[in-house]
Design a protein around this motif. Structure first.
Motif, PDB file in Angstrom:
ATOM      1  N   THR A  16      46.348  78.512 -57.759  1.00  0.00           N
ATOM      2  CA  THR A  16      46.695  77.083 -57.687  1.00  0.00           C
ATOM      3  C   THR A  16      47.192  76.703 -56.305  1.00  0.00           C
ATOM      4  OG1 THR A  16      48.867  77.603 -58.617  1.00  0.00           O
ATOM      5  CG2 THR A  16      47.200  76.790 -60.139  1.00  0.00           C
ATOM      6  N   LYS A  17      47.854  77.644 -55.632  1.00  0.00           N
ATOM      7  CA  LYS A  17      48.304  77.368 -54.257  1.00  0.00           C
ATOM      8  C   LYS A  17      47.091  77.120 -53.353  1.00  0.00           C
ATOM      9  CE  LYS A  17      51.281  79.455 -50.706  1.00  0.00           C
ATOM     10  NZ  LYS A  17      51.959  80.688 -50.300  1.00  0.00           N
ATOM     11  N   ALA A  18      46.049  77.936 -53.542  1.00  0.00           N
ATOM     12  CA  ALA A  18      44.826  77.765 -52.747  1.00  0.00           C
ATOM     13  C   ALA A  18      44.139  76.443 -53.097  1.00  0.00           C
ATOM     14  CB  ALA A  18      43.877  78.935 -53.000  1.00  0.00           C
ATOM     15  N   VAL A  19      44.140  76.130 -54.396  1.00  0.00           N
ATOM     16  CA  VAL A  19      43.524  74.876 -54.837  1.00  0.00           C
ATOM     17  C   VAL A  19      44.210  73.694 -54.177  1.00  0.00           C
ATOM     18  CG1 VAL A  19      43.239  73.338 -56.827  1.00  0.00           C
ATOM     19  CG2 VAL A  19      42.636  75.758 -57.023  1.00  0.00           C
ATOM     20  N   ARG A  20      45.563  73.702 -54.212  1.00  0.00           N
ATOM     21  CA  ARG A  20      46.324  72.583 -53.645  1.00  0.00           C
ATOM     22  C   ARG A  20      46.135  72.482 -52.139  1.00  0.00           C
ATOM     23  NH1 ARG A  20      51.665  73.488 -57.348  1.00  0.00           N
ATOM     24  NH2 ARG A  20      50.946  72.280 -59.130  1.00  0.00           N
TER      25      ARG A  20
ATOM     26  N   THR B  76      44.822  75.142 -71.105  1.00  0.00           N
ATOM     27  CA  THR B  76      45.317  74.503 -72.329  1.00  0.00           C
ATOM     28  C   THR B  76      46.601  75.183 -72.794  1.00  0.00           C
ATOM     29  OG1 THR B  76      43.060  73.919 -72.966  1.00  0.00           O
ATOM     30  CG2 THR B  76      44.711  73.879 -74.713  1.00  0.00           C
ATOM     31  N   ARG B  77      46.614  76.517 -72.720  1.00  0.00           N
ATOM     32  CA  ARG B  77      47.847  77.257 -73.086  1.00  0.00           C
ATOM     33  C   ARG B  77      49.010  76.857 -72.186  1.00  0.00           C
ATOM     34  NH1 ARG B  77      46.974  83.377 -72.686  1.00  0.00           N
ATOM     35  NH2 ARG B  77      49.243  83.387 -72.948  1.00  0.00           N
ATOM     36  N   LEU B  78      48.702  76.700 -70.899  1.00  0.00           N
ATOM     37  CA  LEU B  78      49.762  76.320 -69.955  1.00  0.00           C
ATOM     38  C   LEU B  78      50.336  74.946 -70.295  1.00  0.00           C
ATOM     39  CD1 LEU B  78      48.132  77.474 -66.593  1.00  0.00           C
ATOM     40  CD2 LEU B  78      50.142  78.476 -67.674  1.00  0.00           C
ATOM     41  N   LEU B  79      49.464  74.016 -70.655  1.00  0.00           N
ATOM     42  CA  LEU B  79      49.929  72.659 -70.981  1.00  0.00           C
ATOM     43  C   LEU B  79      50.808  72.657 -72.220  1.00  0.00           C
ATOM     44  CD1 LEU B  79      46.698  70.499 -70.383  1.00  0.00           C
ATOM     45  CD2 LEU B  79      48.701  70.652 -68.922  1.00  0.00           C
ATOM     46  N   LEU B  80      50.501  73.553 -73.154  1.00  0.00           N
ATOM     47  CA  LEU B  80      51.247  73.583 -74.417  1.00  0.00           C
ATOM     48  C   LEU B  80      52.526  74.408 -74.332  1.00  0.00           C
ATOM     49  CD1 LEU B  80      48.218  74.046 -76.850  1.00  0.00           C
ATOM     50  CD2 LEU B  80      49.577  71.973 -76.506  1.00  0.00           C
TER      51      LEU B  80
ATOM     52  N   PRO C  66      61.329  73.279 -65.638  1.00  0.00           N
ATOM     53  CA  PRO C  66      60.774  73.197 -66.999  1.00  0.00           C
ATOM     54  C   PRO C  66      59.273  72.888 -67.035  1.00  0.00           C
ATOM     55  CG  PRO C  66      62.781  71.871 -66.810  1.00  0.00           C
ATOM     56  CD  PRO C  66      62.451  72.349 -65.434  1.00  0.00           C
ATOM     57  N   HIS C  67      58.802  72.144 -66.037  1.00  0.00           N
ATOM     58  CA  HIS C  67      57.391  71.728 -66.112  1.00  0.00           C
ATOM     59  C   HIS C  67      56.451  72.662 -65.350  1.00  0.00           C
ATOM     60  CE1 HIS C  67      59.085  69.505 -62.546  1.00  0.00           C
ATOM     61  NE2 HIS C  67      58.092  70.176 -62.006  1.00  0.00           N
ATOM     62  N   THR C  68      56.912  73.871 -65.019  1.00  0.00           N
ATOM     63  CA  THR C  68      56.112  74.778 -64.186  1.00  0.00           C
ATOM     64  C   THR C  68      54.717  75.021 -64.754  1.00  0.00           C
ATOM     65  OG1 THR C  68      58.090  75.892 -63.402  1.00  0.00           O
ATOM     66  CG2 THR C  68      56.005  77.092 -63.183  1.00  0.00           C
ATOM     67  N   PHE C  69      54.668  75.455 -66.036  1.00  0.00           N
ATOM     68  CA  PHE C  69      53.370  75.782 -66.627  1.00  0.00           C
ATOM     69  C   PHE C  69      52.475  74.543 -66.725  1.00  0.00           C
ATOM     70  CE2 PHE C  69      55.320  79.610 -68.997  1.00  0.00           C
ATOM     71  CZ  PHE C  69      55.128  80.407 -67.873  1.00  0.00           C
ATOM     72  N   ARG C  70      53.100  73.431 -67.105  1.00  0.00           N
ATOM     73  CA  ARG C  70      52.316  72.196 -67.231  1.00  0.00           C
ATOM     74  C   ARG C  70      51.689  71.819 -65.885  1.00  0.00           C
ATOM     75  NH1 ARG C  70      54.364  66.391 -69.761  1.00  0.00           N
ATOM     76  NH2 ARG C  70      52.732  66.337 -71.338  1.00  0.00           N
ATOM     77  N   ALA C  71      52.491  71.947 -64.814  1.00  0.00           N
ATOM     78  CA  ALA C  71      51.997  71.623 -63.471  1.00  0.00           C
ATOM     79  C   ALA C  71      50.833  72.527 -63.082  1.00  0.00           C
ATOM     80  CB  ALA C  71      53.133  71.745 -62.457  1.00  0.00           C
ATOM     81  N   LEU C  72      50.969  73.850 -63.416  1.00  0.00           N
ATOM     82  CA  LEU C  72      49.874  74.778 -63.111  1.00  0.00           C
ATOM     83  C   LEU C  72      48.601  74.389 -63.869  1.00  0.00           C
ATOM     84  CD1 LEU C  72      51.728  78.231 -63.254  1.00  0.00           C
ATOM     85  CD2 LEU C  72      50.862  77.089 -61.219  1.00  0.00           C
ATOM     86  N   GLY C  73      48.766  74.080 -65.153  1.00  0.00           N
ATOM     87  CA  GLY C  73      47.608  73.697 -65.976  1.00  0.00           C
ATOM     88  C   GLY C  73      46.917  72.457 -65.437  1.00  0.00           C
ATOM     89  N   LEU C  74      47.712  71.460 -65.030  1.00  0.00           N
ATOM     90  CA  LEU C  74      47.131  70.212 -64.514  1.00  0.00           C
ATOM     91  C   LEU C  74      46.418  70.447 -63.193  1.00  0.00           C
ATOM     92  CD1 LEU C  74      50.004  67.722 -65.402  1.00  0.00           C
ATOM     93  CD2 LEU C  74      47.689  67.712 -66.358  1.00  0.00           C
ATOM     94  N   THR C  75      46.961  71.325 -62.355  1.00  0.00           N
ATOM     95  CA  THR C  75      46.306  71.620 -61.075  1.00  0.00           C
ATOM     96  C   THR C  75      44.942  72.256 -61.312  1.00  0.00           C
ATOM     97  OG1 THR C  75      48.406  71.887 -59.947  1.00  0.00           O
ATOM     98  CG2 THR C  75      46.507  72.898 -58.909  1.00  0.00           C
ATOM     99  N   LEU C  76      44.889  73.171 -62.289  1.00  0.00           N
ATOM    100  CA  LEU C  76      43.603  73.803 -62.593  1.00  0.00           C
ATOM    101  C   LEU C  76      42.608  72.780 -63.142  1.00  0.00           C
ATOM    102  CD1 LEU C  76      44.884  77.119 -64.164  1.00  0.00           C
ATOM    103  CD2 LEU C  76      43.604  76.891 -62.038  1.00  0.00           C
TER     104      LEU C  76
END
Length: 711
Positions: A41-45, A67-71, A81-91
């Motif tokens: 995700t760092k590379a993506v950003r 999807t797992r990350l968002l959930l 708290p929103h770490t996983f959600r942020a990763l999922g959205l970036t992907l």
């Protein structure tokens, strides 16, 4: 910061990314996978991912992992708290840059999540999430299924709220709203009118207050937020928006402007006129001056662009000139308005002169059009506005219009035959057409003008030479099929029905003024066949009464000329048509209490009353034509007897006071009664059996008295 060892990885970015993809594929536990994912995700950003690598990322993790990350609700230790959600959205934002993936159902079913992010409070650490969501939504909007999914899943409301909150990325919310409204305006307003109205309220306030270039930038945005339905004048909030827009535009257009400032202001004005007519312009001196200014500016713009057309200059000005056409069309309507007019008579005369010059420029431009340019939507807009002028102003520019008629007929024929794929530019209709391009109906806009012109010798001859009758017959057939396929429930007058009525008007003119043409041109035999079949279907539908009156009268008048036609020799369709025509003519009048005496007076039947102004003249023509048909068709008196019209009419005339029946009506009734009495002994006996000699004398029906007295 959550996985320091991986986060601080240095060296060749692509090599690291490749290694991380391997880890993602072969990871033995979540910790290894998350660590690798963080670098991905760092590379993506950082924008280091090309299309090939993006596909490799997707192949490695698919939709399941984001999807797992968002959930997931439990971030790694020490992470926000929103770490996983942020990763999922970036992907997901990364995947969405691939159009094929952006339209995937796994992306579309995440739309509610995207909406939630837009509606959640945004702290400095979550701005990247918001950016990723806007990237996903922009990609979804560009797909085939995307706009519909966004509307049904509540994104319009979320975008409105995001814009009104003014938080991070609110300008992107506005851009997305503009895009959605351009594709699905009606659906957006049906579902989310209050929220869109709130956005329009803010935009109109900003427009009124702005003192810099923002005012002109808002002129570009605002047209997208002015709906055709529901009308803004229907509620107080919409009316307030219109009031602010009027004040802002009056201020802008009353100032000295550059072209780049004036053009967007004219386009905004035209979109308001398209949606609300002149209702948003207040009555009184200020409003009338503003309206006159609008039409003036539009006419000047049209003349400057079209009188000496430089192809390159015209190309760049088509949108604004089309907007000016909308203002000119409003100018025509307002100059003709008699009830509560916005303009004074002096202003009307001035504007008609100015518009005449502008329409001269439109005609000049159309005369230069080359065959290969006919698909250009701007040509359609130019023909349409000229049609509006021809419909109302018949004496001015007559010679120029006559010279252009062959082009207009050819153009309308070309579009009709080809079912033109050309789409109007947004300003031609100034609204989105909700999807695919429909064939453009140029004839619909030219018909009222053709109706006026076929009443005059010279333009009628030109139209006949150009092949207009055959084209209009084909058009009538096509429009009849469209009408027949529409719902039979009462509905407001459609453009199809209006076109059919006006086409009947053109044919009535030709039947009256060029009967020889009707006899020799096979077109009219085809038309008669349609009329015979259509009237019995139309008449039972009371909301089609005006069209039925047109069809009945035209059919009767043509039958008189084409009496030798095989279709009229006692065929089933002929008998059904004449039965329906007799029904239409016989049901128009009734007896009702006369307020000025104790007796009964003749009156228009309640079912005909609301349409009588439109059909009165047709009814009299129809009676005259029927009287002319009776001697030509031996089976016709029997049809009148079957309909029991003679009994009904005799009873009606014997019951009402003769003073309540005007001379024109007496003449119409007498003509039909005389022909029936002459043609059929049985008809004569029925008339006599109802004391006809008495009431014929009371009404001064000398011809009928004489006919009945003969053996």
């Amino acid at each position: 910061p959550c996985f320091p060892a991986m986060a601080s990885d240095s060296g060749d970015g692509h090599a690291t990314l490749k290694r991380c993809l391997g880890v993602l594929r072969d990871a033995r536990n979540d910790s290894e996978q998350f660590a690798a994912l963080l670098l991905v995700t760092k590379a993506v950003r950082a924008g280091e991912v090309d299309a090939k690598t993006r596909r490799q990322i997707f192949d490695a993790i698919g939709f399941t992992f984001p999807t797992r990350l968002l959930l997931s609700r439990q971030p790694p230790a020490g992470c926000p708290p929103h770490t996983f959600r942020a990763l999922g959205l970036t992907l997901l934002a990364c995947f969405c840059t691939d159009p094929e993936l952006a339209g995937h159902s796994q992306i579309l079913n995440k739309i509610p999540t995207f909406n939630d992010v837009l509606l959640s409070p945004c702290d400095p650490e979550s701005t990247s999430m918001v950016d990723d969501v806007y990237q996903c939504l922009s990609a979804v909007l560009a797909t085939a299924r995307g706009p519909r999914e966004l509307v049904t899943k509540g994104t319009v409301s979320a975008l409105c709220q995001a814009y009104l909150n003014g938080g991070h990325g609110s300008d992107r919310a506005l851009t997305l709203l503009v895009g959605l409204l351009a594709i699905a305006e009606a659906k957006c307003w049906q579902r989310d009118a209050p929220q869109l109205l709130a956005v329009l309220s803010k935009l109109s306030s900003d427009f009124l207050k702005a003192e810099d270039m923002t005012k002109f930038e808002l002129c570009e945005v605002l047209p997208h937020f002015i709906p055709l339905s529901p009308p803004l004048t229907d509620n107080s909030q919409g009316s307030e928006c219109l009031s602010r827009l009027y004040k802002g535009l009056a201020d802008v257009l009353g100032s000295k402007l550059s072209q780049s400032q004036r053009d967007p202001a004219l386009k905004l004005t035209a979109s308001l006129v398209q949606a609300c007519g002149a209702e948003w312009i207040p009555a009184g001196s200020a409003g009338s001056k503003f309206l006159a200014l609008l039409v003036n500016l539009a006419c000047v713009e049209v003349r400057l662009t079209l009188e000496e057309p430089d192809p390159l200059e015209v190309e760049g000005k088509k949108e604004v000139v089309t907007a000016c056409y909308v203002l000119m069309e409003m100018g025509i309507q307002e100059c003709l308005r008699e009830e509560s007019p916005l303009l004074e008579n002096v202003q009307k005369m001035q504007l008609m002169r100015i518009m005449e010059e502008a329409f001269g420029a439109v005609i000049f431009y159309l005369r230069q059009v080359k065959q290969e340019e006919l698909q250009d939507p701007f040509i359609f807009a130019s023909v349409r506005v000229l049609g509006a002028w021809m419909a109302e102003e018949t004496s001015s520019l007559k010679q120029e219009i006559c010279e252009l008629l062959p082009f207009l007929v050819d153009y309308a024929r070309k579009l009709f035959k080809e079912g033109s794929p050309a789409v109007s530019p947004p300003q031609a209709e100034l609204v989105s057409t909700e999807g695919s391009a429909l064939p453009q109906d140029a004839l619909r806009f030219l018909l009222p003008g053709f109706c006026h012109l076929t009443a005059e010798d010279s333009p009628r001859d030109i139209l006949i030479s150009a092949g207009a009758p055959a084209l209009l017959c084909e058009y009538f057939l096509q429009q009849w099929e469209v009408l027949a396929s529409e719902s039979t429930a009462p509905a407001p007058l459609t453009s199809t029905e209006m076109s059919l009525q006006t086409t009947c008007g053109v044919f009535l003119n030709l039947v009256v003024t060029a009967p020889d043409l009707v006899r020799r041109d096979k077109t009219f035999s085809s038309l008669l066949d349609v009329l015979l079949k259509s009237l019995p279907l139309l008449l039972p539908q009371k909301h089609h009464l005006v069209l039925a009156a047109n069809v009945a009268t035209l059919g009767l008048m043509m039958a008189r000329i084409l009496s030798e036609s095989a279709a009229l020799q006692g065929t089933e369709s002929a008998k059904e048509f004449f039965g329906a025509a007799i029904h239409f003519l016989s049901q128009a009048h009734t007896a009702q209490a006369d307020p000025s005496s104790d007796g009964l007076a003749l009156a228009v039947s309640p079912a005909y009353l609301s349409a009588w102004d439109d059909i009165c003249e047709l009814w009299f023509l129809g009676m005259q034509a029927l009287a002319g048909c009776i001697p030509l068709f031996p089976w016709l008196p029997h049809a009148a007897l079957q309909a029991r019209w003679l009994q009904g009419l005799s009873q009606l005339l014997s019951r009402v006071t003769p003073a309540s029946v005007d001379l024109e009506l007496v003449t119409a009734f007498q003509a039909v009664l005389v022909e029936l009495a002459r043609a059929s002994e049985q008809c004569r006996d029925v008339i006599l059996s109802h004391q006809a000699t008495e009431w014929a004398n009371l009404y001064g029906m000398a011809a009928l008295e004489q006919c009945l007295a003969e053996q």
